[in-house]
Design an enzyme around this catalytic site. Structure first.
Site, PDB file in Angstrom:
ATOM      1  N   GLY A  30      61.544  -3.686  45.653  1.00  0.00           N
ATOM      2  CA  GLY A  30      62.463  -4.491  46.440  1.00  0.00           C
ATOM      3  C   GLY A  30      63.686  -4.929  45.660  1.00  0.00           C
ATOM      4  N   HIS A  36      68.684   2.208  44.469  1.00  0.00           N
ATOM      5  CA  HIS A  36      67.573   2.489  45.388  1.00  0.00           C
ATOM      6  C   HIS A  36      68.056   3.260  46.619  1.00  0.00           C
ATOM      7  CE1 HIS A  36      66.096  -1.363  43.420  1.00  0.00           C
ATOM      8  NE2 HIS A  36      65.073  -0.555  43.216  1.00  0.00           N
ATOM      9  N   GLY A 146      64.140   6.977  40.269  1.00  0.00           N
ATOM     10  CA  GLY A 146      65.384   6.972  39.512  1.00  0.00           C
ATOM     11  C   GLY A 146      65.172   7.369  38.060  1.00  0.00           C
ATOM     12  N   LYS A 148      66.781   6.265  35.613  1.00  0.00           N
ATOM     13  CA  LYS A 148      66.958   5.143  34.699  1.00  0.00           C
ATOM     14  C   LYS A 148      65.629   4.797  34.041  1.00  0.00           C
ATOM     15  CE  LYS A 148      67.234   0.730  35.792  1.00  0.00           C
ATOM     16  NZ  LYS A 148      66.429   0.023  34.745  1.00  0.00           N
ATOM     17  N   VAL A 179      72.313   5.561  38.829  1.00  0.00           N
ATOM     18  CA  VAL A 179      73.529   5.062  39.469  1.00  0.00           C
ATOM     19  C   VAL A 179      74.069   3.915  38.618  1.00  0.00           C
ATOM     20  CG1 VAL A 179      74.509   4.011  41.543  1.00  0.00           C
ATOM     21  CG2 VAL A 179      72.712   5.744  41.750  1.00  0.00           C
TER      22      VAL A 179
END
Length: 282
Positions: A30, A36, A146, A148, A179
């Protein structure tokens, strides 16, 4: 978009969606941001339906970590996901995910040991356990994470491979490029913890990483480049550096010099009380 909070209705909702074609899962905790949402968009390009899970997993937080203060914004997150065309939001609470008497944990050796695994004991056991459960609950054809959290991605792929998972298979677990904000900082829900001044200083992290990579590509030794990176962070507003290492992109084995296989630079550093992580290809 349908929102489901219990397992039995989830199974019915997934079965109905599957009649239309492949399902992609995007697991999250969340506090959604553009990173996301990029996962959701990429998932929509590859599947008929996208299911998103939101669950702040207590098993991946250490005793002194930020579980209680981790941002929870279910209503806002739901609106964002509906706008992106997600078909299903799986929103369980702790009792639904870990019912009374729950006693099972998934542990992945090897790729979970270094980096954040060394700095946060038990973290990746919690990640592997909850993601394995999410895969079994939703049984997606594809899953998107992701880059990351590169080590997390490696752990999840290893788990899927070792446990012979089919929904999804290890090959169907996709990484999506990190991102970044306009100043290069990787998007993270924890960026919200930063003060205005800390947020300005946080841009030192990606800048120092790019400088280290450029130095290595220009012929500098790994040790010298990493020492310079650490010095730049400590003089640029960061209070400590958990690690700054170059590792094999697949096995996460430590690299001390040039190699023919792909490698990545991994950094974790603290600014105030906030721990930021990032990685970039070498």
């Amino acid at each position: 978009m349908q929102t489901v909070t219990q397992l039995d209705p989830l199974r019915g909702a997934v079965e109905a969606l599957r009649a239309d074609g492949p399902i992609a899962l995007v697991p999250t905790m969340g506090a959604l941001h553009e990173g996301h949402l990029a996962l959701v968009r990429e998932a929509r390009r590859h599947a008929a339906h996208v299911a998103v899970s939101i669950f702040v997993n207590p098993r991946q937080f250490g005793p002194k970590e930020d579980l209680a203060s981790y941002p929870r914004q279910a209503e806002r997150d739901s609106q964002l996901l509906e706008a992106e065309g997600a078909s299903l939001l799986w929103l369980p609470d702790v009792a639904a995910m870990y019912p009374q008497g729950y006693a099972t944990s998934v542990s992945v050796d090897g790729v979970s040991a270094p980096l954040c695994g060394a700095a946060r004991p038990g973290h990746f056991d919690g990640v592997a356990t909850v993601v394995c459960k999410l895969f079994n609950q939703v049984q997606p054809d594809l899953a998107f994470f992701g880059e990351k959290d590169w080590q997390q991605l490696a752990v999840i792929r290893r788990m899927a491979r070792d446990l012979d998972l089919l929904f999804p298979s290890a090959e169907a677990i996709r990484g999506v490029p990190t991102v970044r904000e306009g100043d290069g900082l990787a998007m993270s829900s924890r960026n919200a913890y930063l003060s205005v001044e800390q947020r300005k200083d946080a841009a030192t992290l990606p800048r120092a990483m790019r400088q280290a990579i450029a130095a290595i590509r220009g012929g500098a030794g790994y040790d010298a480049a990493l020492q310079a990176l650490t010095s730049t962070l400590l003089s640029g507003g960061f209070s400590s550096v958990d690690y700054a290492e170059i590792r094999d992109a697949a096995s996460l084995e430590l690299r001390e010099g040039p190699h023919s296989d792909p490698a990545r630079l991994f950094v974790a550093a603290r600014i105030g009380t906030t721990r930021l992580i990032d990685n970039m290809p070498l």
